[in-house]
Design an enzyme around this catalytic site. Sequence first.
Site, PDB file in Angstrom:
ATOM      1  N   THR A  55      34.946  41.947  42.080  1.00 49.31           N
ATOM      2  CA  THR A  55      34.769  40.626  41.723  1.00 49.31           C
ATOM      3  C   THR A  55      35.382  39.702  42.373  1.00 49.31           C
ATOM      4  OG1 THR A  55      33.979  41.564  39.461  1.00 49.31           O
ATOM      5  CG2 THR A  55      34.868  39.128  39.484  1.00 49.31           C
ATOM      6  N   CYS A  56      36.756  39.809  42.657  1.00 49.27           N
ATOM      7  CA  CYS A  56      37.563  38.934  43.388  1.00 49.27           C
ATOM      8  C   CYS A  56      36.864  38.484  44.853  1.00 49.27           C
ATOM      9  CB  CYS A  56      38.792  39.493  43.603  1.00 49.27           C
ATOM     10  SG  CYS A  56      39.835  40.059  42.132  1.00 49.27           S
ATOM     11  N   SER A  57      36.333  39.416  45.500  1.00 46.64           N
ATOM     12  CA  SER A  57      35.787  39.145  46.937  1.00 46.64           C
ATOM     13  C   SER A  57      34.412  38.921  46.694  1.00 46.64           C
ATOM     14  CB  SER A  57      35.697  40.620  47.572  1.00 46.64           C
ATOM     15  OG  SER A  57      37.144  40.918  47.884  1.00 46.64           O
TER      16      SER A  57
END
Length: 167
Positions: A55-57
């Site tokens: 999700t962060c990337s």
Amino acid sequence: MTIQIGDRLPEGTLQEFIDVETEGCALGPNTFKVSDLVKGKTIAIFGLPGAFTPTCSAQHLPGYIKLADQLKAKGVDEIWCISVNDAFVMGAWGRDQKATGIVRMMADGSAAFTKALGLEFDLVAKGFGVRSQRYSMLVQDGLVKQLNVEAGGFDVSSAETLLKQLG
């Protein structure tokens, strides 16, 4: 205790991997006092569990890169991504995501600053150690003006949400 709107950011240090040596900043990891960096500035800060994570990337960091010009047009001087990773990992992730010169990739390797914010997330039982909760905040001259802490998903800490809060 978790930081709140109206609170001053706690004392602490963060590291940033510097790709190009300049006066006062050596090539490689450099340590900065948060209080020095925020003085007189408006900063959009977002924290996330880890570099190179799905999700962060795919969503969190790319949203801030995409909307950086709009955030800056609303008065934001700098955008910081803070994660409980070391400066080498944050530097590599920033290069991979093409964030260089857009988002400052700030490392909190020991989670000391994240803990001082009260935004740590204990994933020791799953083998990931202590991480950061997913959040965003707007800081003006060291004071928290907006704070959006996720309840477990990716709903309130996006660049879009912070941009709307800027009016």
